[in-house]
Scaffold this motif. Structure first.
Motif, PDB file in Angstrom:
ATOM      1  N   UNK A  38       0.793  -1.222   0.000  1.00  0.00           N
ATOM      2  CA  UNK A  38       0.000   0.000   0.000  1.00  0.00           C
ATOM      3  C   UNK A  38       0.820   1.263   0.000  1.00  0.00           C
ATOM      4  N   UNK A  39       2.128   1.152   0.223  1.00  0.00           N
ATOM      5  CA  UNK A  39       2.995   2.323   0.152  1.00  0.00           C
ATOM      6  C   UNK A  39       2.906   2.914  -1.259  1.00  0.00           C
ATOM      7  N   UNK A  40       2.714   4.223  -1.396  1.00  0.00           N
ATOM      8  CA  UNK A  40       2.595   4.830  -2.728  1.00  0.00           C
ATOM      9  C   UNK A  40       3.769   4.501  -3.648  1.00  0.00           C
ATOM     10  N   UNK A  41       4.960   4.472  -3.077  1.00  0.00           N
ATOM     11  CA  UNK A  41       6.127   4.142  -3.892  1.00  0.00           C
ATOM     12  C   UNK A  41       6.032   2.710  -4.400  1.00  0.00           C
ATOM     13  N   UNK A  42       5.595   1.799  -3.508  1.00  0.00           N
ATOM     14  CA  UNK A  42       5.457   0.390  -3.921  1.00  0.00           C
ATOM     15  C   UNK A  42       4.403   0.246  -5.025  1.00  0.00           C
ATOM     16  N   UNK A  43       3.292   0.975  -4.850  1.00  0.00           N
ATOM     17  CA  UNK A  43       2.251   0.913  -5.882  1.00  0.00           C
ATOM     18  C   UNK A  43       2.782   1.414  -7.223  1.00  0.00           C
TER      19      UNK A  43
END
Length: 374
Positions: A38-43
């Motif tokens: 769910x981390x924006x970077x991961x997405x």
């Protein structure tokens, strides 16, 4: 070399989950962080991994299309061009047509080239050349070719093509006197691939069997199998079998002879003869049973077993020199769901390269014995 036996290869990683793991792990290692779900970077990285996966699949496919075992369509045509082996185009069916007069004429009656006849007012056959019914005669035969390419023009038996589209004064009847043959679709990828693989053989000057096989298969797309035999020194017999175990007509045999006999193909010491396969008839007589545990599937199994028998007959007649093999019949029936098979005939019969096994007329007797304990 059998291309099917080559190992499968891949030019790059194409599994989406592996690509995603590589991207995320690489970023975490460089940035010194751990990305939670769910981390924006991961997405963002997951969306990037999807794009990379698609690109890698394209790269992998592009690489494979440069290899004979994987090439399809236009890519295969380009590989064929490297060895001057073009794909065979579609053929048009043809037949002999008889034009008949209502009464004897005092002068010749001209049948123009292109005169059309039809079986159904849709599919058209047209005469190849001008023909004349001489004065005092009642009929003349002419060759007519289907105006639509492919197999659609095959199989019209005598008198089925009987409607004259372009009237000719004095002609009261026109009809085909032979079964229409010779129509074929454009060469399929698998068959074309086989010829491309064989193509280096055509450069040989020693007359190897592969060279004759390459040229013979180039004569017509319906040719499924070729056997090249030398019964005596200097004598070369080329045996021809068509798709689905059909035997070639004179037209196809002549076409094969035309491509294997030129001096730039045939060594001067070779005397070639092109022959149709010799048929060896066999019968099928058997009983078979279904295990009681499969009682609820009995109807479905019966359909599959009947199809397996049909498939066996096609398999048996699809290659020259293929032994009549009851073990293969039992295997296919067992794969379809039969518990037990008792085969009276056929018995194992070795065949030569000149021969093909064909089921005899009225030679099929299959008895379903019902359910029995497992």
């Amino acid at each position: 070399m059998n291309l099917d036996n080559l190992p499968n290869i891949s030019f790059c990683e194409t599994d989406g989950s592996n690509v995603e793991q590589e991207v995320i792990t690489g970023y975490e290692k460089i940035a010194g962080v751990t990305l939670a779900a769910g981390d924006p970077v991961r997405l963002y990285l997951e969306s990037l991994a999807y794009i990379l996966t698609v690109q890698r699949q394209v790269i992998d496919l592009t690489g494979k299309k440069n290899l004979l075992a994987y090439a399809r369509g236009d890519h295969l045509d380009h590989l064929g061009a490297l060895t001057d082996t073009p794909r065979l185009q579609a053929y048009f069916a043809s037949t002999a047509v008889r034009f008949e007069l209502g009464e004897v004429q005092t002068s010749a009656v001209v049948i123009p080239a292109g005169t059309r006849i039809t079986p159904d007012n849709q599919l058209m056959f047209a005469t190849d050349d001008l023909a004349e019914i001489p004065a005092g005669s009642l009929s003349i035969d002419a060759i007519a070719t289907c105006q639509t390419e492919g197999t659609i023009g095959n199989g019209f038996i005598p008198d089925q093509i009987n409607r004259l589209v372009d009237p000719v004064a004095g002609v009261t009847k026109a009809h085909n006197i032979s079964t229409t043959l010779g129509g074929a679709e454009i060469e399929a990828d698998d068959r074309y691939r086989e010829r491309v693989q064989l193509s280096p053989e055509k450069a040989s000057v020693a007359g190897p069997s592969g060279k004759y096989e390459y040229w013979a298969k180039s004569a017509h797309t319906d040719i499924a199998d070729i056997a090249v035999l030398s019964p005596t020194p200097g004598k070369v017999d080329i045996i021809v079998l068509l798709k689905n175990g059909e035997l070639p007509n004179a037209e196809i045999l002549n076409a094969v002879e035309a491509v294997v006999s030129p001096e730039d193909v045939r060594p001067l010491t070779d005397n070639t003869e092109v022959l149709a396969a010799e048929t060896v008839e066999y019968t099928i007589e058997l009983s078979w049973f279904i295990g009681r545990s499969n009682a609820t599937l009995a109807a479905s199994i019966q359909d599959k077993v009947n199809q397996a028998i049909t498939d066996f007959m096609l398999w048996q007649r699809s290659a020259l020199g293929r032994d009549i093999n009851p073990t293969e019949l039992a295997h296919q029936m067992r794969q379809a769901g039969a518990k037990r098979v008792e085969i009276t005939s056929p018995v194992h019969t070795p065949l030569t390269g000149r021969q093909v096994a064909i089921l005899a007329h009225d030679g099929l007797l299959v008895t379903y014995g019902g359910l029995e304990d497992d």
